[in-house]
Design a protein around this motif. Sequence first.
Motif, PDB file in Angstrom:
ATOM      1  N   LEU B  73       0.856  -1.194   0.000  1.00 50.13           N
ATOM      2  CA  LEU B  73       0.000   0.000   0.000  1.00 50.13           C
ATOM      3  C   LEU B  73       0.895   1.249   0.000  1.00 50.13           C
ATOM      4  O   LEU B  73       1.943   1.250   0.633  1.00 50.13           O
ATOM      5  CB  LEU B  73      -0.874   0.032   1.257  1.00 50.13           C
ATOM      6  N   VAL B 242      -9.660  -2.488   2.340  1.00 49.93           N
ATOM      7  CA  VAL B 242     -10.068  -2.560   0.930  1.00 49.93           C
ATOM      8  C   VAL B 242     -10.396  -1.162   0.411  1.00 49.93           C
ATOM      9  O   VAL B 242     -10.035  -0.817  -0.723  1.00 49.93           O
ATOM     10  CB  VAL B 242     -11.273  -3.506   0.724  1.00 49.93           C
ATOM     11  N   SER B 245      -7.154   0.357  -0.362  1.00 56.07           N
ATOM     12  CA  SER B 245      -6.564  -0.275  -1.543  1.00 56.07           C
ATOM     13  C   SER B 245      -7.286   0.173  -2.809  1.00 56.07           C
ATOM     14  O   SER B 245      -6.657   0.573  -3.791  1.00 56.07           O
ATOM     15  CB  SER B 245      -6.632  -1.804  -1.422  1.00 56.07           C
ATOM     16  N   TYR B 246      -8.595   0.125  -2.784  1.00 54.76           N
ATOM     17  CA  TYR B 246      -9.354   0.529  -3.973  1.00 54.76           C
ATOM     18  C   TYR B 246      -9.035   1.974  -4.340  1.00 54.76           C
ATOM     19  O   TYR B 246      -8.728   2.292  -5.487  1.00 54.76           O
ATOM     20  CB  TYR B 246     -10.862   0.342  -3.750  1.00 54.76           C
ATOM     21  N   ALA B 247      -9.081   2.860  -3.339  1.00 52.89           N
ATOM     22  CA  ALA B 247      -8.906   4.287  -3.611  1.00 52.89           C
ATOM     23  C   ALA B 247      -7.489   4.619  -4.078  1.00 52.89           C
ATOM     24  O   ALA B 247      -7.301   5.441  -4.977  1.00 52.89           O
ATOM     25  CB  ALA B 247      -9.256   5.102  -2.362  1.00 52.89           C
ATOM     26  N   GLU B 249      -4.942   2.227  -5.016  1.00 47.01           N
ATOM     27  CA  GLU B 249      -4.258   1.297  -5.928  1.00 47.01           C
ATOM     28  C   GLU B 249      -5.026   1.037  -7.216  1.00 47.01           C
ATOM     29  O   GLU B 249      -4.435   0.616  -8.209  1.00 47.01           O
ATOM     30  CB  GLU B 249      -3.985  -0.032  -5.213  1.00 47.01           C
ATOM     31  N   LEU B 250      -6.340   1.274  -7.204  1.00 50.34           N
ATOM     32  CA  LEU B 250      -7.122   0.980  -8.410  1.00 50.34           C
ATOM     33  C   LEU B 250      -7.827   2.200  -8.994  1.00 50.34           C
ATOM     34  O   LEU B 250      -7.938   2.335 -10.203  1.00 50.34           O
ATOM     35  CB  LEU B 250      -8.182  -0.100  -8.127  1.00 50.34           C
ATOM     36  N   ALA B 251      -8.354   3.071  -8.137  1.00 52.96           N
ATOM     37  CA  ALA B 251      -9.232   4.145  -8.648  1.00 52.96           C
ATOM     38  C   ALA B 251      -8.426   5.364  -9.108  1.00 52.96           C
ATOM     39  O   ALA B 251      -7.251   5.497  -8.806  1.00 52.96           O
ATOM     40  CB  ALA B 251     -10.235   4.564  -7.594  1.00 52.96           C
TER      41      ALA B 251
END
Lengths: 251, 251
Positions: B73, B242, B245-247, B249-251
Amino acid sequence: MQRYFIEIPQINERLVLPTNVYHHAITVMRLKPGARFEAVAADQKVTVMQLVEVTDETAVAKVCHKFTQTVELPLEVTIVCGLSKKDKADWIVQKGTELGAQHFIFFAGDYSVARWDQKKRTKKLARLRKIITGASEQAHRLSIPTVEYIEDLHSLTLEHYSERVVAYEEAAKQGEKSILAQLISRLKTVDKLSQTHLVAVFGPEGGISPAEIQYLQQNNFLLAGLGPRIMRAETAPLYMLVALSYAFELA
Amino acid sequence: MQRYFIEIPQINERLVLPTNVYHHAITVMRLKPGARFEAVAADQKVTVMQLVEVTDETAVAKVCHKFTQTVELPLEVTIVCGLSKKDKADWIVQKGTELGAQHFIFFAGDYSVARWDQKKRTKKLARLRKIITGASEQAHRLSIPTVEYIEDLHSLTLEHYSERVVAYEEAAKQGEKSILAQLISRLKTVDKLSQTHLVAVFGPEGGISPAEIQYLQQNNFLLAGLGPRIMRAETAPLYMLVALSYAFELA
């Protein structure tokens, strides 16, 4: 306040608690006359009830008041998981219910070590339904998610789902990290999100087979990575549900 | 490829597998000469190793090549949890490790039913460290999260943490749903995110006591709701991880 899924009477009417609710409310939780609990009916209305009479065998409650709540995800989500070993299915439905999934479907994947034969299936599904009902009550859900078993991915009724995604570890390994965020961004612009039905497929412990991935790709599934760390089979569905909850309910 | 945390030699040097790695790689995974695995050293560099010799007692591997990966992260996250019953701590560290936490701290909350006395504590922490190491290897982490036990929330060394948040069920019940998203939005504008250390506190099964909440508020903790559904004590930390992580690493 404890919540039960139970058909409740009109205001001022009285309700004799069904056996399973009696067991939990009176025997386990030891509620006494005067104690309140919430009853959720099929119409998703919540009714606050008050116990008026408790004996060794029956309990009667009266209606106090009704209210509505928004505790369901704004879109319908079906979680489809390959069968893994041990009690992972128990775990997935319990946590998935807390996190807002509406439907669970388990399938015997090409790489699944576990299989549920006819006898085992009936028993397993009954157990999962019990776990889901308990988790729905504890999570204060307004509806109880469904669970079923299908022989393989080809048995999935694709036309139910307007949005389709599969969590693909190989995509994650190759650094794919935008598909899920793009899907969520697009869904945020959808007019009638409540009519959107998203299906998300997750492999068993052994992963999704190339043939399964090919079938899903041919049927317009997006291949999404769920971040740079390798997750266990049972963790990935929860990642998906939290990402949806965070994006649609908090952000 | 299987990953082990192990101090590895320079290229062209050879490594005799330590006993615990031998056990897993040779006895459990049955790797044969020629098989490859990944070794992660304290400097977070990944080295691909190849087995060159396997006997009933020892195994020797040689270095193939090194590479770097970004699987951690982008900010440092410490998960602080009140003690709950049964094996919930096991579960929190296993899933929390998969989801990227760097530190776990358990405390006996005002409403904790469980307590770890001195003897139990040593045993429990040893068990948790073993679970964390296994989960780090499986999740392909570059560092092994730490775990410790503190007597109560006042023993938390607050000055370690530049960002402080507590998951508060009462906030969620009152419809609070923007604090976490606001915190994440602000962190997205931070210059040196890698120097940000976020602490997130979660109550035990019985919840956080009013005195504990007051103490945290006085020490600049944000009170955040985690969505409209009531989550079990062990699910909330995963929701937080999560969401991060979503905010990030992905979004």
